[in-house]
Design a protein around this motif. Structure first.
Motif, PDB file in Angstrom:
ATOM      1  N   ARG A  43       0.817  -1.213   0.000  1.00  0.00           N
ATOM      2  CA  ARG A  43       0.000   0.000   0.000  1.00  0.00           C
ATOM      3  C   ARG A  43       0.855   1.269   0.000  1.00  0.00           C
ATOM      4  O   ARG A  43       0.417   2.303  -0.474  1.00  0.00           O
ATOM      5  CB  ARG A  43      -0.965  -0.003   1.175  1.00  0.00           C
ATOM      6  CG  ARG A  43      -0.313   0.119   2.513  1.00  0.00           C
ATOM      7  CD  ARG A  43      -1.358   0.163   3.634  1.00  0.00           C
ATOM      8  NE  ARG A  43      -0.706   0.181   4.920  1.00  0.00           N
ATOM      9  CZ  ARG A  43      -0.423  -0.892   5.633  1.00  0.00           C
ATOM     10  NH1 ARG A  43      -0.758  -2.070   5.199  1.00  0.00           N
ATOM     11  NH2 ARG A  43       0.176  -0.777   6.798  1.00  0.00           N
ATOM     12  N   TYR A  44       2.079   1.207   0.528  1.00  0.00           N
ATOM     13  CA  TYR A  44       2.945   2.378   0.507  1.00  0.00           C
ATOM     14  C   TYR A  44       3.364   2.722  -0.910  1.00  0.00           C
ATOM     15  O   TYR A  44       3.439   3.889  -1.273  1.00  0.00           O
ATOM     16  CB  TYR A  44       4.179   2.168   1.379  1.00  0.00           C
ATOM     17  CG  TYR A  44       3.843   2.192   2.842  1.00  0.00           C
ATOM     18  CD1 TYR A  44       3.494   3.363   3.479  1.00  0.00           C
ATOM     19  CD2 TYR A  44       3.839   1.025   3.580  1.00  0.00           C
ATOM     20  CE1 TYR A  44       3.161   3.380   4.814  1.00  0.00           C
ATOM     21  CE2 TYR A  44       3.518   1.032   4.918  1.00  0.00           C
ATOM     22  CZ  TYR A  44       3.179   2.212   5.525  1.00  0.00           C
ATOM     23  OH  TYR A  44       2.845   2.224   6.851  1.00  0.00           O
ATOM     24  N   TRP A  45       3.639   1.713  -1.701  1.00  0.00           N
ATOM     25  CA  TRP A  45       4.033   1.978  -3.084  1.00  0.00           C
ATOM     26  C   TRP A  45       2.843   2.436  -3.907  1.00  0.00           C
ATOM     27  O   TRP A  45       2.995   3.272  -4.804  1.00  0.00           O
ATOM     28  CB  TRP A  45       4.720   0.750  -3.676  1.00  0.00           C
ATOM     29  CG  TRP A  45       5.990   0.484  -2.943  1.00  0.00           C
ATOM     30  CD1 TRP A  45       6.237  -0.539  -2.082  1.00  0.00           C
ATOM     31  CD2 TRP A  45       7.168   1.301  -2.937  1.00  0.00           C
ATOM     32  NE1 TRP A  45       7.500  -0.417  -1.558  1.00  0.00           N
ATOM     33  CE2 TRP A  45       8.091   0.696  -2.059  1.00  0.00           C
ATOM     34  CE3 TRP A  45       7.523   2.471  -3.582  1.00  0.00           C
ATOM     35  CZ2 TRP A  45       9.357   1.233  -1.830  1.00  0.00           C
ATOM     36  CZ3 TRP A  45       8.781   2.993  -3.341  1.00  0.00           C
ATOM     37  CH2 TRP A  45       9.682   2.378  -2.489  1.00  0.00           C
ATOM     38  N   ILE A  46       1.672   1.920  -3.601  1.00  0.00           N
ATOM     39  CA  ILE A  46       0.457   2.406  -4.278  1.00  0.00           C
ATOM     40  C   ILE A  46       0.219   3.860  -3.909  1.00  0.00           C
ATOM     41  O   ILE A  46      -0.125   4.683  -4.762  1.00  0.00           O
ATOM     42  CB  ILE A  46      -0.749   1.515  -3.919  1.00  0.00           C
ATOM     43  CG1 ILE A  46      -0.560   0.132  -4.542  1.00  0.00           C
ATOM     44  CG2 ILE A  46      -2.057   2.146  -4.358  1.00  0.00           C
ATOM     45  CD1 ILE A  46      -1.570  -0.900  -4.085  1.00  0.00           C
ATOM     46  N   MET A  47       0.420   4.204  -2.650  1.00  0.00           N
ATOM     47  CA  MET A  47       0.241   5.580  -2.200  1.00  0.00           C
ATOM     48  C   MET A  47       1.261   6.500  -2.888  1.00  0.00           C
ATOM     49  O   MET A  47       0.894   7.566  -3.397  1.00  0.00           O
ATOM     50  CB  MET A  47       0.405   5.659  -0.684  1.00  0.00           C
ATOM     51  CG  MET A  47       0.163   7.034  -0.106  1.00  0.00           C
ATOM     52  SD  MET A  47       0.205   7.084   1.704  1.00  0.00           S
ATOM     53  CE  MET A  47       1.888   6.667   2.052  1.00  0.00           C
ATOM     54  N   LEU A  48       2.528   6.111  -2.939  1.00  0.00           N
ATOM     55  CA  LEU A  48       3.547   6.930  -3.593  1.00  0.00           C
ATOM     56  C   LEU A  48       3.266   7.067  -5.087  1.00  0.00           C
ATOM     57  O   LEU A  48       3.412   8.151  -5.657  1.00  0.00           O
ATOM     58  CB  LEU A  48       4.938   6.332  -3.372  1.00  0.00           C
ATOM     59  CG  LEU A  48       6.099   7.127  -3.958  1.00  0.00           C
ATOM     60  CD1 LEU A  48       6.170   8.514  -3.350  1.00  0.00           C
ATOM     61  CD2 LEU A  48       7.401   6.377  -3.763  1.00  0.00           C
ATOM     62  N   GLY A  49       2.854   5.972  -5.722  1.00  0.00           N
ATOM     63  CA  GLY A  49       2.493   6.038  -7.132  1.00  0.00           C
ATOM     64  C   GLY A  49       1.328   6.975  -7.376  1.00  0.00           C
ATOM     65  O   GLY A  49       1.307   7.719  -8.366  1.00  0.00           O
ATOM     66  N   SER A  50       0.364   6.977  -6.484  1.00  0.00           N
ATOM     67  CA  SER A  50      -0.775   7.890  -6.605  1.00  0.00           C
ATOM     68  C   SER A  50      -0.334   9.344  -6.435  1.00  0.00           C
ATOM     69  O   SER A  50      -0.793  10.228  -7.163  1.00  0.00           O
ATOM     70  CB  SER A  50      -1.845   7.558  -5.563  1.00  0.00           C
ATOM     71  OG  SER A  50      -2.304   6.252  -5.745  1.00  0.00           O
ATOM     72  N   PHE A  51       0.554   9.592  -5.474  1.00  0.00           N
ATOM     73  CA  PHE A  51       1.066  10.953  -5.282  1.00  0.00           C
ATOM     74  C   PHE A  51       1.756  11.460  -6.541  1.00  0.00           C
ATOM     75  O   PHE A  51       1.490  12.565  -7.006  1.00  0.00           O
ATOM     76  CB  PHE A  51       2.083  11.001  -4.139  1.00  0.00           C
ATOM     77  CG  PHE A  51       1.512  10.859  -2.765  1.00  0.00           C
ATOM     78  CD1 PHE A  51       0.167  11.014  -2.499  1.00  0.00           C
ATOM     79  CD2 PHE A  51       2.348  10.564  -1.698  1.00  0.00           C
ATOM     80  CE1 PHE A  51      -0.336  10.877  -1.222  1.00  0.00           C
ATOM     81  CE2 PHE A  51       1.862  10.428  -0.422  1.00  0.00           C
ATOM     82  CZ  PHE A  51       0.513  10.595  -0.178  1.00  0.00           C
ATOM     83  N   LEU A  52       2.648  10.640  -7.084  1.00  0.00           N
ATOM     84  CA  LEU A  52       3.382  11.070  -8.276  1.00  0.00           C
ATOM     85  C   LEU A  52       2.467  11.200  -9.486  1.00  0.00           C
ATOM     86  O   LEU A  52       2.679  12.057 -10.341  1.00  0.00           O
ATOM     87  CB  LEU A  52       4.534  10.106  -8.559  1.00  0.00           C
ATOM     88  CG  LEU A  52       5.664  10.148  -7.536  1.00  0.00           C
ATOM     89  CD1 LEU A  52       6.716   9.102  -7.872  1.00  0.00           C
ATOM     90  CD2 LEU A  52       6.295  11.517  -7.458  1.00  0.00           C
ATOM     91  N   SER A  53       1.445  10.368  -9.551  1.00  0.00           N
ATOM     92  CA  SER A  53       0.488  10.474 -10.651  1.00  0.00           C
ATOM     93  C   SER A  53      -0.268  11.797 -10.595  1.00  0.00           C
ATOM     94  O   SER A  53      -0.560  12.394 -11.633  1.00  0.00           O
ATOM     95  CB  SER A  53      -0.503   9.316 -10.614  1.00  0.00           C
ATOM     96  OG  SER A  53       0.166   8.108 -10.855  1.00  0.00           O
ATOM     97  N   ILE A  54      -0.578  12.251  -9.402  1.00  0.00           N
ATOM     98  CA  ILE A  54      -1.248  13.561  -9.275  1.00  0.00           C
ATOM     99  C   ILE A  54      -0.363  14.653  -9.839  1.00  0.00           C
ATOM    100  O   ILE A  54      -0.834  15.536 -10.561  1.00  0.00           O
ATOM    101  CB  ILE A  54      -1.602  13.847  -7.799  1.00  0.00           C
ATOM    102  CG1 ILE A  54      -2.760  12.967  -7.377  1.00  0.00           C
ATOM    103  CG2 ILE A  54      -1.953  15.314  -7.588  1.00  0.00           C
ATOM    104  CD1 ILE A  54      -3.070  13.017  -5.916  1.00  0.00           C
ATOM    105  N   PHE A  55       0.930  14.608  -9.542  1.00  0.00           N
ATOM    106  CA  PHE A  55       1.820  15.635 -10.056  1.00  0.00           C
ATOM    107  C   PHE A  55       2.024  15.515 -11.563  1.00  0.00           C
ATOM    108  O   PHE A  55       2.301  16.507 -12.225  1.00  0.00           O
ATOM    109  CB  PHE A  55       3.131  15.638  -9.281  1.00  0.00           C
ATOM    110  CG  PHE A  55       2.934  16.098  -7.870  1.00  0.00           C
ATOM    111  CD1 PHE A  55       2.564  17.401  -7.593  1.00  0.00           C
ATOM    112  CD2 PHE A  55       3.058  15.220  -6.815  1.00  0.00           C
ATOM    113  CE1 PHE A  55       2.335  17.826  -6.303  1.00  0.00           C
ATOM    114  CE2 PHE A  55       2.839  15.629  -5.519  1.00  0.00           C
ATOM    115  CZ  PHE A  55       2.478  16.942  -5.255  1.00  0.00           C
ATOM    116  N   ALA A  56       1.861  14.346 -12.114  1.00  0.00           N
ATOM    117  CA  ALA A  56       1.909  14.198 -13.571  1.00  0.00           C
ATOM    118  C   ALA A  56       0.655  14.779 -14.209  1.00  0.00           C
ATOM    119  O   ALA A  56       0.673  15.187 -15.367  1.00  0.00           O
ATOM    120  CB  ALA A  56       2.060  12.732 -13.953  1.00  0.00           C
TER     121      ALA A  56
END
Length: 151
Positions: free
Chosen positions: A31-44
């Motif tokens: 879930r931490y990697w999913i959370m980080l991926g979601s954060f970076l996706s928002i910035f994309a």
């Protein structure tokens, strides 16, 4: 003599089991990697916010990050907090950040110059997939390096 070999083998097996258990405990949950991926996706996806009023341009991504953090975050295992970055770990993390930055920057530039609406969306999907696949691999590598017995 045979007893000494048996005891030595049992001790080595116990050490290997402890190393495997430590490596497992040092890994972050998926879930931490999913959370980080979601954060970076928002910035994309930030180029999509460029037509919004300035206050919303800044507030919307922050609100989205807070919502993701509240939904995905849970208490982090204490062993993960004790990992100290070594040279190899830092290089992996820097490379990971550089790839994400290049991907987000290139998608923003193409969106601004060409007006291709789909490029930031594809970049967000690629970034999410990259983080959720490479992140756990990097985490396993870190756990192996930390749990290695120093001689």
């Amino acid at each position: 003599m045979e007893t000494d070999e048996f005891e030595a083998r049992r001790a080595l097996d116990a050490v290997e089991a402890a190393k495997a258990l430590n490596a497992e405990r040092l890994r972050r949950p998926k879930r931490y990697w999913i959370m980080l991926g979601s954060f970076l996706s928002i910035f994309a996806l930030l180029p999509y916010f460029s037509g919004w009023p300035p206050l919303l341009q800044f507030a919307a991504p922050l609100i989205a990050v807070v919502v993701i953090a509240v939904v995905a975050a849970r208490k982090q295992p204490t062993a993960v907090r004790k990992i100290r970055l070594s040279g190899r770990m830092s290089a992996q993390l820097i490379g990971f950040a550089v790839v994400a930055g290049i991907l987000a920057g290139a998608s923003r530039a193409v969106y601004s110059e060409q007006g291709w609406w789909w490029v930031p969306m594809v970049a967000a999907i690629v970034m999410f997939a990259l983080v959720t696949t490479v992140g756990p691999l990097m985490d396993r590598s870190w756990a192996r390096q930390v749990s290695r017995v120093r001689e």
